[in-house]
Design an enzyme around this catalytic site. Sequence first.
Site, mmCIF file in Angstrom:
data_model
loop_
_atom_site.group_PDB
_atom_site.id
_atom_site.type_symbol
_atom_site.label_atom_id
_atom_site.label_comp_id
_atom_site.label_asym_id
_atom_site.label_seq_id
_atom_site.Cartn_x
_atom_site.Cartn_y
_atom_site.Cartn_z
ATOM 1 N N ASP A 78 -6.040 -17.961 2.677
ATOM 2 C CA ASP A 78 -5.666 -19.267 2.121
ATOM 3 C C ASP A 78 -6.266 -20.352 3.003
ATOM 4 O OD1 ASP A 78 -4.444 -21.694 1.540
ATOM 5 O OD2 ASP A 78 -2.392 -20.924 1.616
ATOM 6 N N SER B 179 4.736 7.157 2.620
ATOM 7 C CA SER B 179 3.626 8.128 2.688
ATOM 8 C C SER B 179 2.442 7.529 3.434
ATOM 9 C CB SER B 179 3.204 8.557 1.283
ATOM 10 O OG SER B 179 2.855 7.442 0.473
ATOM 11 N N HIS C 233 0.828 -1.215 0.000
ATOM 12 C CA HIS C 233 0.000 0.000 0.000
ATOM 13 C C HIS C 233 0.862 1.264 0.000
ATOM 14 C CE1 HIS C 233 -4.181 -1.685 1.326
ATOM 15 N NE2 HIS C 233 -3.586 -2.460 0.438
ATOM 16 N N ASP D 289 3.450 -20.326 1.012
ATOM 17 C CA ASP D 289 3.727 -21.417 0.075
ATOM 18 C C ASP D 289 2.914 -21.191 -1.197
ATOM 19 O OD1 ASP D 289 1.115 -21.987 0.772
ATOM 20 O OD2 ASP D 289 1.594 -23.765 1.962
#
Length: 352
Positions: A245, A79, A69, A253
């Site tokens: 995940d 920033s 980000h 992984d």
Amino acid sequence: MGFTGVRMGAVWGAIFVVLGTISVSRAQLSLTFYDQTCPNVTAIVSSVIESAFQTDIRIGASLIRLHFHDCFVQGCDASLLLNDSATIVSEQSSRSSNNSIRGLDVVNNIKTALESACPNTVSCADILAIAANVSVVLAGGPEWPVPLGRRDSLTANLRLANKVLPLSFFTLAKLKKNFAFQGLDTTDLVALSGAHTFGRAQCRFFDNRLYGNPDKNLNTTYLAKLRQLCPQSEVGANTNLTDLDLTTPNIFDNKYYSNLQQNNGLLNSDQVLFSTFDPDTMAIVNKFSANQTAFFEAFSDSIIKMGNINPLTGSQGEIRKQCNLVNGASSSSGLIMGGGVESQADDLVSSI
Ligand code: HEM
Ligand SMILES: *[C@@H]1O[C@H](CO)[C@@H](O)[C@H](O)[C@H]1NC(C)=O
Ligand SMILES: *[C@@H]1O[C@H](CO)[C@@H](O)[C@H](O)[C@H]1NC(C)=O
Ligand SMILES: *[C@@H]1O[C@H](CO)[C@@H](O)[C@H](O)[C@H]1NC(C)=O
Ligand SMILES: *[C@@H]1O[C@H](CO)[C@@H](O)[C@H](O)[C@H]1NC(C)=O
Ligand SMILES: *[C@@H]1O[C@H](CO)[C@@H](O)[C@H](O)[C@H]1NC(C)=O
Ligand SMILES: *[C@@H]1O[C@H](CO)[C@@H](O)[C@H](O)[C@H]1NC(C)=O
Ligand SMILES: *[C@@H]1O[C@H](CO)[C@@H](O)[C@H](O)[C@H]1NC(C)=O
């Protein structure tokens, strides 16, 4: 030779003028940047992260996301870390980051430890880059050489953040365009999305896929499970968390890619990499799913590329003493950036 070098320099100079600030900067980062001035920097960053990891297994995921980000909004210049103040409108409340980014306190702890060991030396932007490497290694993933020497911005840009950070409901075409704006290609998009091999997401970022006409590219077993976690009554506002995940939630992984092959991608932006019938992204997903080494190598290449987006170097910007604040109270014009960036980014907002 020297003459050719000068001429080539002129040609590149011209190209960079044309491309403006979009592409990866010419400025050079270096693998040995802190060798003389803060030789222990990696060990110090690691020790703070490892200690946080004892009570927060998600911290590494949260930290690498901060680097992402940061880099997408006016380059890797920290920033993102600036708080609201009289002169700063913080990027932390952008649509992608508001009530979502984590780990800012750990970054501050790292900064405190570094200011004690090597005052006024290590930038907050470099802390995020090093933390990404350390975090991935801690979760079982690859390590990569981390180019260093970034400096910290004097400004933040919330409006730009709202234009350039990708959102979870984006189509593949829009994700590609969004990454291309940063000089990142389709392989980078697929490889970097693999960071969703760890960490969590709130229902509000994917529960639009679950009701009405549920997303046909969502595994029905997974759909049933997610509906329990994210009731219809709360769609769009639910902060319940689940693993990005579902197979190996805390390990870095290549299971993210086999999940996509089974329609078990959590976010729309994940599943579209496989389910849009785009031969390029599909082939890359298949390759990374079959070969973890290939994923690790590509991820390393792509995150180095991401970390090279428009850094401030040399005497640009500053080394902040506190990552949430610019050093001087009298910040005037701040970062010099082609005023065109923000309007060029409009193109990302208006198209699909
Ligand atoms: C391709 C476009 C991307 C989109 C649309 C996207 C979107 C999201 C969303 C919606 C979340 C959940 C946030 C929450 O629930 O609070 C998330 C989490 C996360 N993202 Fe992405 N992301 C993208 C790319 C990336 C990239 C390039 C990286 C890093 C290289 C990354 C790393 C992560 C990580 C590690 C998490 C989990 C964070 C945690 O548990 O605190 N993402 N992302
Ligand atoms: C480097 O930092 C680590 C972690 O803070 C510390 O344990 C170690 O003693 C330091 N080494 C040197 C040479 O300062
Ligand atoms: C920045 O804001 C956070 C809360 O959002 C706060 O915890 C932190 O102390 C602030 N930093 C400074 C230097 O004021
Ligand atoms: C950020 O989240 C807070 C708390 O949920 C909310 O009050 C605020 O309106 C949000 N800001 C933006 C820009 O969406
Ligand atoms: C990257 O992480 C590995 C493992 O923690 C470490 O050996 C290496 O020094 C790190 N490099 C940098 C620059 O952080
Ligand atoms: C959060 O998830 C739990 C299941 O883990 C579910 O029982 C609860 O209703 C959910 N809460 C909200 C607000 O969606
Ligand atoms: C749905 O996911 C399960 C594993 O969670 C897998 O065995 C199954 O093949 C998947 N179904 C489809 C249609 O991909
Ligand atoms: C897996 O990828 C690595 C790195 O690209 C490559 O060297 C290796 O040959 C691949 N293995 C297989 C079985 O294709």
